[in-house]
Design an enzyme around this catalytic site. Structure first.
Site, mmCIF file in Angstrom:
data_model
loop_
_atom_site.group_PDB
_atom_site.id
_atom_site.type_symbol
_atom_site.label_atom_id
_atom_site.label_comp_id
_atom_site.label_asym_id
_atom_site.label_seq_id
_atom_site.Cartn_x
_atom_site.Cartn_y
_atom_site.Cartn_z
ATOM 1 N N ASN A 1 0.862 -1.180 0.000
ATOM 2 C CA ASN A 1 0.000 0.000 0.000
ATOM 3 C C ASN A 1 0.901 1.233 0.000
ATOM 4 O OD1 ASN A 1 -1.758 2.081 0.590
ATOM 5 N ND2 ASN A 1 -2.249 1.372 2.665
ATOM 6 N N TRP A 2 1.003 1.854 -1.158
ATOM 7 C CA TRP A 2 1.915 3.005 -1.275
ATOM 8 C C TRP A 2 1.355 4.260 -0.614
ATOM 9 C CZ3 TRP A 2 4.888 3.571 -6.576
ATOM 10 C CH2 TRP A 2 5.674 2.428 -6.773
ATOM 11 N N LYS A 3 0.082 4.252 -0.264
ATOM 12 C CA LYS A 3 -0.562 5.440 0.321
ATOM 13 C C LYS A 3 -0.350 6.646 -0.619
ATOM 14 C CE LYS A 3 -0.017 3.283 4.776
ATOM 15 N NZ LYS A 3 0.123 3.403 6.210
ATOM 16 N N HIS B 1 -9.331 1.329 5.346
ATOM 17 C CA HIS B 1 -8.020 1.496 5.985
ATOM 18 C C HIS B 1 -8.186 2.458 7.167
ATOM 19 C CE1 HIS B 1 -3.903 2.687 6.723
ATOM 20 N NE2 HIS B 1 -3.542 1.579 6.100
ATOM 21 N N GLU C 1 -6.519 4.830 8.165
ATOM 22 C CA GLU C 1 -6.290 6.249 7.854
ATOM 23 C C GLU C 1 -7.546 6.868 7.248
ATOM 24 O OE1 GLU C 1 -2.653 5.653 5.654
ATOM 25 O OE2 GLU C 1 -1.652 5.137 7.531
ATOM 26 N N GLU D 1 -5.054 -4.810 10.877
ATOM 27 C CA GLU D 1 -4.016 -3.800 11.050
ATOM 28 C C GLU D 1 -4.262 -3.018 12.338
ATOM 29 O OE1 GLU D 1 -2.112 -2.708 7.046
ATOM 30 O OE2 GLU D 1 -3.877 -1.447 7.280
ATOM 31 N N GLY E 1 3.022 2.213 10.790
ATOM 32 C CA GLY E 1 4.020 3.264 10.646
ATOM 33 C C GLY E 1 4.798 3.592 11.913
ATOM 34 N N SER F 1 3.793 -2.151 10.303
ATOM 35 C CA SER F 1 5.245 -2.234 10.530
ATOM 36 C C SER F 1 5.853 -3.577 10.113
ATOM 37 C CB SER F 1 5.573 -1.918 11.994
ATOM 38 O OG SER F 1 5.210 -0.585 12.294
ATOM 39 N N GLY G 1 2.903 -1.131 4.237
ATOM 40 C CA GLY G 1 2.919 0.282 3.888
ATOM 41 C C GLY G 1 4.323 0.735 3.527
ATOM 42 N N GLY G 2 4.995 1.364 4.474
ATOM 43 C CA GLY G 2 6.301 1.985 4.234
ATOM 44 C C GLY G 2 7.300 1.095 3.513
HETATM 45 P P1 PGA Z 1 3.142 0.291 7.568
HETATM 46 O O1 PGA Z 1 1.641 0.528 7.067
HETATM 47 O O2 PGA Z 1 3.635 -1.002 6.960
HETATM 48 O O3 PGA Z 1 3.904 1.493 7.080
HETATM 49 O O4 PGA Z 1 3.086 0.203 9.059
HETATM 50 C C1 PGA Z 1 0.750 -0.546 6.929
HETATM 51 C C2 PGA Z 1 -0.564 -0.054 6.368
HETATM 52 O O5 PGA Z 1 -1.024 1.019 6.739
HETATM 53 O O6 PGA Z 1 -1.179 -0.751 5.529
#
Ligand code: PGA
Length: 257
Positions: free
Chosen positions: A11-13, A99, A101, A169, A175, A215, A236-237
């Site tokens: 997930n590149w966000k 998600h 966010e 999640e 993050g 993470s 994510g990251g």
């Molecule tokens: P992260 O994000 O791997 O940067 O913790 C995961 C996500 O939000 O899907």
């Protein structure tokens, strides 16, 4: 994970411009060179602006492209929004919905997530439905109650193991570099599978993929993905750099080899 092929989805966000497509090419080359797709399904969810271009680079490979959100309606006067049929038209095969966010920053409720998942299915795509507790909810011992409520509220009619993936999640793990204990992840994944069976019966029991997210990095992926009931990861990251993402995929491929 014996009978469920793991999925590693990136997930590149809100990250990525045209130059970032070099990472998609590196991913394509690395996955092919190390023959990773046999053991693991790989998906990249870039920002919508890059879906078509990413797909162009991944054509004739097993790596699929997904989107990060969609509107509940197929079309209309919704300035700035994108619908599930538009994302399908651009080449997406799946859409992340709910998600944390989006839930936190856009006020999305379970009902909204369910309607989005319905829209995703209506466009013939797979919904990656995210659930997860906050740090405060975990401290209060509410984790399973929160996840049960989110699942019940977010799962659309007609959900099946083929058209849905669930991503657990924990909000506090996203993050932050923090991850739950193996026992805590196993407990939640076991609970989610039991709830899927209770809510949707045989359509979702047994074979629905339940991902862990929060993470996940190359150095903890082997450990996290070996936990009972974990069928892959939403990353994510660490999905932004092909080398890191490939490290995660290779760790999982090694587990199922
Ligand atoms: P992260 O994000 O791997 O940067 O913790 C995961 C996500 O939000 O899907």
């Amino acid at each position: 994970m014996a009978d469920i092929k793991p999925l590693i989805a990136g997930n590149w966000k809100m990250n990525g411009i045209t130059a970032s497509l070099a990472e998609v090419e590196r991913l394509r080359e690395g996955a092919a060179a190390r023959e990773l797709s046999g053991a693991v399904d790989i998906m990249v969810c870039p920002p919508a602006t890059l879906i078509a271009a990413a797909l162009g680079l991944l054509r004739n490979t097993p790596i699929t492209v997904g989107a990060q959100d969609c509107h509940v309606k197929p079309s209309g006067a919704f300035t700035g929004d994108l619908s599930a049929p538009m994302l399908a038209d651009a080449g997406a095969r799946a859409v992340i919905v709910g998600h944390s966010e989006r839930r936190a920053m856009h006020g999305e409720r379970d009902q909204d997530v369910r309607e989005k998942a319905q829209a995703v299915h209506g466009a013939g795509l797979q919904a990656i439905i995210c659930v997860g507790e906050t740090a405060g909810e975990r401290r209060l011992g509410l984790t399973l109650a929160v996840i049960g409520r989110q699942l019940q509220g977010s799962l659309p009619e007609g959900a099946t193991a083929a058209n849905c993936v669930i991503a657990y999640e924990p909000v506090w793990a996203i993050g932050t570099g923090l991850t739950p204990t193996a026992a805590d992840i196993a407990e939640v994944h076991h609970f989610i599978r039991a709830e899927l069976t209770r809510l949707s019966g045989s359509a979702m029991a047994g074979t629905t993929r339940i991902l862990y997210g929060g993470s996940v990095k190359p150095d903890n992926a082997g450990e996290l993905l070996a936990i009972a009931g974990v069928n892959g990861a939403l990353v994510g990251g660490a999905s932004l750099k092909a080398d890191d993402f490939l490290g995660i995929i290779a760790a999982v491929a090694g587990l199922s080899a």
